[in-house]
Scaffold this motif. Structure first.
Motif, PDB file in Angstrom:
ATOM      1  N   ASP A 137       2.254   2.730  14.162  1.00  0.00           N
ATOM      2  CA  ASP A 137       1.586   3.863  13.529  1.00  0.00           C
ATOM      3  C   ASP A 137       0.219   4.025  14.187  1.00  0.00           C
ATOM      4  OD1 ASP A 137       0.944   5.903  11.693  1.00  0.00           O
ATOM      5  OD2 ASP A 137       1.745   4.780   9.991  1.00  0.00           O
ATOM      6  N   ARG A 138      -0.502   5.008  13.710  1.00  0.00           N
ATOM      7  CA  ARG A 138      -1.899   5.161  14.089  1.00  0.00           C
ATOM      8  C   ARG A 138      -2.757   4.418  13.067  1.00  0.00           C
ATOM      9  NH1 ARG A 138       0.480  10.551  14.867  1.00  0.00           N
ATOM     10  NH2 ARG A 138       0.801  10.698  17.114  1.00  0.00           N
ATOM     11  N   TYR A 139      -4.009   4.208  13.426  1.00  0.00           N
ATOM     12  CA  TYR A 139      -4.965   3.645  12.478  1.00  0.00           C
ATOM     13  C   TYR A 139      -5.917   4.747  12.036  1.00  0.00           C
ATOM     14  CZ  TYR A 139      -3.490  -1.017  14.080  1.00  0.00           C
ATOM     15  OH  TYR A 139      -2.764  -2.147  14.394  1.00  0.00           O
ATOM     16  N   GLU A 140      -6.174   4.807  10.730  1.00  0.00           N
ATOM     17  CA  GLU A 140      -7.085   5.811  10.185  1.00  0.00           C
ATOM     18  C   GLU A 140      -8.061   5.160   9.208  1.00  0.00           C
ATOM     19  OE1 GLU A 140      -5.252   9.531   8.858  1.00  0.00           O
ATOM     20  OE2 GLU A 140      -3.349   8.785   9.653  1.00  0.00           O
ATOM     21  N   VAL A 141      -9.270   5.711   9.163  1.00  0.00           N
ATOM     22  CA  VAL A 141     -10.272   5.344   8.162  1.00  0.00           C
ATOM     23  C   VAL A 141     -11.058   6.598   7.824  1.00  0.00           C
ATOM     24  CG1 VAL A 141     -10.529   2.922   8.883  1.00  0.00           C
ATOM     25  CG2 VAL A 141     -11.979   4.686   9.915  1.00  0.00           C
ATOM     26  N   SER A 142     -11.825   6.526   6.738  1.00  0.00           N
ATOM     27  CA  SER A 142     -12.712   7.622   6.364  1.00  0.00           C
ATOM     28  C   SER A 142     -14.149   7.135   6.269  1.00  0.00           C
ATOM     29  CB  SER A 142     -12.323   8.217   5.010  1.00  0.00           C
ATOM     30  OG  SER A 142     -11.236   9.096   5.116  1.00  0.00           O
ATOM     31  N   VAL A 175       0.864  -1.178   0.000  1.00  0.00           N
ATOM     32  CA  VAL A 175       0.000   0.000   0.000  1.00  0.00           C
ATOM     33  C   VAL A 175       0.902   1.230   0.000  1.00  0.00           C
ATOM     34  CG1 VAL A 175      -1.778   1.269   1.286  1.00  0.00           C
ATOM     35  CG2 VAL A 175      -1.810  -1.241   1.240  1.00  0.00           C
ATOM     36  N   LEU A 176       0.563   2.206  -0.813  1.00  0.00           N
ATOM     37  CA  LEU A 176       1.379   3.418  -0.920  1.00  0.00           C
ATOM     38  C   LEU A 176       1.506   4.115   0.429  1.00  0.00           C
ATOM     39  CD1 LEU A 176       2.842   5.481  -2.790  1.00  0.00           C
ATOM     40  CD2 LEU A 176       0.624   6.631  -3.035  1.00  0.00           C
ATOM     41  N   TYR A 177       2.735   4.517   0.751  1.00  0.00           N
ATOM     42  CA  TYR A 177       3.017   5.248   1.985  1.00  0.00           C
ATOM     43  C   TYR A 177       3.847   6.471   1.586  1.00  0.00           C
ATOM     44  CZ  TYR A 177       3.464   5.595   7.076  1.00  0.00           C
ATOM     45  OH  TYR A 177       3.353   5.998   8.386  1.00  0.00           O
ATOM     46  N   VAL A 218     -12.738  11.997   8.466  1.00  0.00           N
ATOM     47  CA  VAL A 218     -11.592  11.118   8.694  1.00  0.00           C
ATOM     48  C   VAL A 218     -11.460  10.830  10.188  1.00  0.00           C
ATOM     49  CG1 VAL A 218      -9.119  10.798   8.340  1.00  0.00           C
ATOM     50  CG2 VAL A 218     -10.451  12.117   6.684  1.00  0.00           C
ATOM     51  N   VAL A 219     -11.257   9.572  10.508  1.00  0.00           N
ATOM     52  CA  VAL A 219     -11.078   9.114  11.893  1.00  0.00           C
ATOM     53  C   VAL A 219      -9.627   8.703  12.085  1.00  0.00           C
ATOM     54  CG1 VAL A 219     -11.731   7.362  13.598  1.00  0.00           C
ATOM     55  CG2 VAL A 219     -13.460   8.310  12.029  1.00  0.00           C
ATOM     56  N   LEU A 220      -8.975   9.281  13.064  1.00  0.00           N
ATOM     57  CA  LEU A 220      -7.599   8.907  13.410  1.00  0.00           C
ATOM     58  C   LEU A 220      -7.596   8.412  14.850  1.00  0.00           C
ATOM     59  CD1 LEU A 220      -4.355  10.885  12.678  1.00  0.00           C
ATOM     60  CD2 LEU A 220      -4.823  10.053  14.974  1.00  0.00           C
ATOM     61  N   SER A 273      -8.115   0.240   6.829  1.00  0.00           N
ATOM     62  CA  SER A 273      -7.445   1.313   7.571  1.00  0.00           C
ATOM     63  C   SER A 273      -6.014   1.493   7.071  1.00  0.00           C
ATOM     64  CB  SER A 273      -7.467   1.030   9.071  1.00  0.00           C
ATOM     65  OG  SER A 273      -6.850  -0.200   9.370  1.00  0.00           O
ATOM     66  N   TRP A 274      -5.444   2.626   7.432  1.00  0.00           N
ATOM     67  CA  TRP A 274      -4.086   2.972   7.012  1.00  0.00           C
ATOM     68  C   TRP A 274      -3.466   3.850   8.091  1.00  0.00           C
ATOM     69  CZ3 TRP A 274      -8.400   5.492   5.135  1.00  0.00           C
ATOM     70  CH2 TRP A 274      -8.446   6.876   5.327  1.00  0.00           C
ATOM     71  N   GLY A 275      -2.224   4.274   7.878  1.00  0.00           N
ATOM     72  CA  GLY A 275      -1.563   5.230   8.757  1.00  0.00           C
ATOM     73  C   GLY A 275      -0.556   6.037   7.957  1.00  0.00           C
ATOM     74  N   HIS A 276      -0.087   7.131   8.525  1.00  0.00           N
ATOM     75  CA  HIS A 276       0.983   7.888   7.848  1.00  0.00           C
ATOM     76  C   HIS A 276       1.863   8.641   8.837  1.00  0.00           C
ATOM     77  CE1 HIS A 276      -2.081  11.006   8.289  1.00  0.00           C
ATOM     78  NE2 HIS A 276      -1.261  11.934   7.849  1.00  0.00           N
ATOM     79  N   HIS A 277       2.001   8.074  10.061  1.00  0.00           N
ATOM     80  CA  HIS A 277       2.848   8.674  11.095  1.00  0.00           C
ATOM     81  C   HIS A 277       3.787   7.621  11.675  1.00  0.00           C
ATOM     82  CE1 HIS A 277      -0.721  11.642  11.835  1.00  0.00           C
ATOM     83  NE2 HIS A 277       0.049  12.056  10.840  1.00  0.00           N
ATOM     84  N   ALA A 278       4.428   6.854  10.837  1.00  0.00           N
ATOM     85  CA  ALA A 278       5.267   5.747  11.304  1.00  0.00           C
ATOM     86  C   ALA A 278       6.379   6.232  12.230  1.00  0.00           C
ATOM     87  CB  ALA A 278       5.880   5.023  10.112  1.00  0.00           C
ATOM     88  N   CYS A 279       6.681   5.440  13.240  1.00  0.00           N
ATOM     89  CA  CYS A 279       7.758   5.806  14.170  1.00  0.00           C
ATOM     90  C   CYS A 279       8.274   4.559  14.881  1.00  0.00           C
ATOM     91  CB  CYS A 279       7.265   6.845  15.185  1.00  0.00           C
ATOM     92  SG  CYS A 279       6.199   6.196  16.475  1.00  0.00           S
ATOM     93  N   GLY A 280       9.334   4.756  15.693  1.00  0.00           N
ATOM     94  CA  GLY A 280       9.718   3.775  16.689  1.00  0.00           C
ATOM     95  C   GLY A 280      10.838   2.818  16.369  1.00  0.00           C
TER      96      GLY A 280
END
Length: 619
Positions: free
Chosen positions: A364-369, A90-92, A462-464, A548-555
């Motif tokens: 990451d976080r989980y997001e959906v719309s 999935v595109l990131y 959008v839900v984060l 769901s997806w995310g775009h704040h990867a860390c750690g």
């Protein structure tokens, strides 16, 4: 090798939210700094116009194409309509220009709550990580120019300003959409009204308390629930961030700060267990995440990729600092022999230091719309291209207003307003942000930016879900070629660690808030995503798991004590067991902070500058 390569105090790898402010601050402190950026020095209207932020993330001159796995199991991964089989992921979106991913982000600037900093202070035993000290760094970096929230009952404007504690003279211009903009579009007022009604009803907020509130105010509690405006990194109608900070300081001190683009760092040069420099390839877009294509949609040529010539070396008299981000920093550490020893040896890399935590703890976080179709188009979009005019084509009125007057809807990132809330599985801090976009946004996939604005009758809520518990993701080398992209596996929900059921319930709770907002917006014809027919909790849970997806990867190079076998750096950003090497980017967070991550990385960049300058007193 030119003279600059041999005559710098610090070599910093990466120019994004971690490396950029740090390099600027060290140069201002009198040190000689070399910044090596693998991307180009590219900017165009997609970068500058805030509303064009989705186009910026798809601009081939400014992006890396990372494709990630949310699930290891093909059967469930393939159900995601965003999955691209030929890329096995999935595109990131990530940025590949001066400014890093801050050049292609949505510019949301929400600071982490005090509890996140308190936990880091406890972990490190260092009070300079505490909320009071970190709030001081907020005031140092911020140049707040937004319309403040109205005072609470019993307070006046002076009270409000003092309690909010904003910075006014920092380098990061920050604002919110001007309240007057909503009045230009009746449907926007309807949506904002629906958000307010939902917040007042859910949280029993009396009418005398003005909405929206300021999520970044110093006196906003960690468990705040209610309606907020969305702060963004915009100055005078234009995106600003790490790029502008670096360029301004380089203009002021060209003898101290050098920014070199098209430089792909391939390994840290170690003498024993001491970092003395880095090797790098000089070549435009040599990293294989660079997309195919010769020009960005706004017309600026990118030119063909260049695989890079012979390796060059940049040596640092004092320290090497990695700020390549959550995917690239662990890749570079492992290529340098710093990582899980058995894995490195299996690839033919001689381990220098066994650091099992390198590339682990990815999360990451989980997001959906929730996407609705309206009965009518937004009148404000009539005749608007919602794009940069092509060469020779006339600009639409909204673009002209941005270009000529730094005003109008194009000065915003598109967010109308938001609700911050606590899900039924929340800890001490609020863990949901639910915000409205007058477009069709369903996550990231090739072409998503154009698809989002193709129809003018769509509303996305959008839900984060923040403070997720899964820490099982990994970044691993596929090969020893530094131009190859690593394998990035997030291991969503039950494939991961933590309480997958709780994370799932939290996202479903957020969908409930989004649907409550949508139900209050007049003139909604139907729900397209997840769809009017998706009603029971099992169906909603399946939707979340699959889409769901995310775009704040860390750690992936996390902070921890020396006796923690999975810790990679200490509280001063030093790599355990290696002298003169630090990491300053999102990879250092043991737990993802706050609701949006960019501001947290800016803050640790400022903190690292203080720590490093103190470790190398001049005089």
């Amino acid at each position: 090798m030119d003279a600059t390569d041999e005559d710098v105090d610090f070599v910093i790898v990466g120019s994004g939210a971690g490396g950029g402010p740090l390099a600027a601050r060290l140069a201002l402190d009198g040190f000689r700094v070399l910044v090596l950026e693998a991307g180009d020095d590219h900017a165009c209207p997609y970068y500058s116009v805030p509303i064009m932020q989705a186009y910026a993330s798809e601009d081939p001159a400014m992006r890396w194409d990372f494709f990630v796995r949310h699930w290891g199991a093909d059967e469930i991964q393939s159900r995601d309509p965003k999955f691209v089989p030929e890329r096995d992921g999935v595109l990131y979106p990530r940025g590949s220009t001066v400014g890093g991913s801050t050049a292609v982000s949505a510019m949301v600037t929400m600071y982490p709550p005090a509890g996140d900093w308190r936990r880091l202070a406890e972990l490190t035993g260092d009070p300079s990580w505490g909320p009071e000290a970190m709030r001081g760094l907020v005031r140092r970096l911020e140049a707040w120019r937004g319309a403040d929230a109205q005072p609470l009952p019993g307070l006046d404007e002076a009270d409000r300003e003092q309690l909010a504690g904003h910075g006014r003279s920092g380098w990061l211009g920050t604002t919110r959409a001007a309240p007057s903009l909503a009045g230009r579009e009746p449907r926007f007022l309807d949506i904002i009204g629906a958000i307010e009604q939902t917040a007042r009803t859910m949280f029993d907020i009396p009418q005398e308390v003005s909405l929206p509130r300021d999520i970044n105010a110093q006196d906003t509690p960690d468990d705040f629930q209610g309606m907020t405006f969305v702060p963004v990194a915009v100055r005078d109608g234009r995106r600003n961030g790490s790029r502008e900070r670096l360029q301004e300081v380089a203009r002021q001190h060209p003898d101290r700060l050098t920014i070199r683009t098209g430089c792909l760092v391939t390994r840290v040069v170690l003498e024993g267990t001491t970092a003395v420099g880095v090797e790098y390839l000089v070549g435009r877009r040599a990293y294989r995440a660079a997309p195919a294509g010769s020009a960005c949609a706004a017309g600026a040529a990118t030119g063909p990729a260049d695989p890079g010539g012979a390796a060059r070396t940049a040596r640092a008299r004092r320290e090497v600092i990695l700020a390549g981000g959550t995917f690239n920093t662990p890749q570079l550490l492992m290529l340098s022999g710093l990582g899980p020893a058995s894995e490195l040896a299996g690839l033919g890399i001689e381990p220098v230091r066994d650091l099992p935590g390198v590339g682990a703890n990815l999360h990451d976080r989980y997001e959906v719309s929730v996407v609705g179709e309206l009965a009518e188009d937004y009148p404000i979009f009539a005749g608007a291209a919602l794009d940069v005019p092509a060469d020779g084509e006339p600009a639409d009125d909204l673009y002209t207003q941005w270009r000529d007057d730094a005003d109008g809807p194009y000065t915003t990132n598109g967010s109308l307003a938001a609700i911050v809330a606590r899900s039924g599985v929340a800890g001490p801090e609020s863990d949901l942000v639910v915000f409205a976009l007058p477009i069709d946004f369903r996550g990231y996939y090739p072409g998503y930016a154009k698809d989002a604005v193709r129809e003018h009758d769509r509303l996305s809520i959008v839900v984060l879900k923040a403070h997720t518990t899964n820490r099982a993701g990994t970044v691993r080398l596929r090969t020893t070629d530094p131009r190859d992209v690593p394998a990035i596996d997030f291991r969503y929900f039950e494939e991961g660690s933590g309480d997958a059921a709780a994370d799932l319930r939290g996202v479903v709770d957020g969908i409930g808030i989004a649907r409550s907002i949508l139900s209050r917006v007049p003139g909604v014809r139907r729900e397209l995503v997840p769809g009017d027919e998706v009603t029971d909790k099992d169906a909603l849970a399946s939707f979340v798991r699959e889409q769901s997806w995310g775009h704040h990867a860390c750690g992936t190079a996390r902070i921890g004590r020396a006796d923690d076998p999975l810790a990679v750096v200490d509280g001063d950003f030093r790599v355990h067991g290696i002298d003169r090497l630090r990491v300053v980017d999102a990879s250092v967070f043991p737990d993802i902070p706050g609701l949006f991550i960019a501001s947290a990385v800016y803050l640790i960049s400022e903190k690292a500058a203080d720590v490093i300058a103190a470790a190398h007193p001049k005089g």
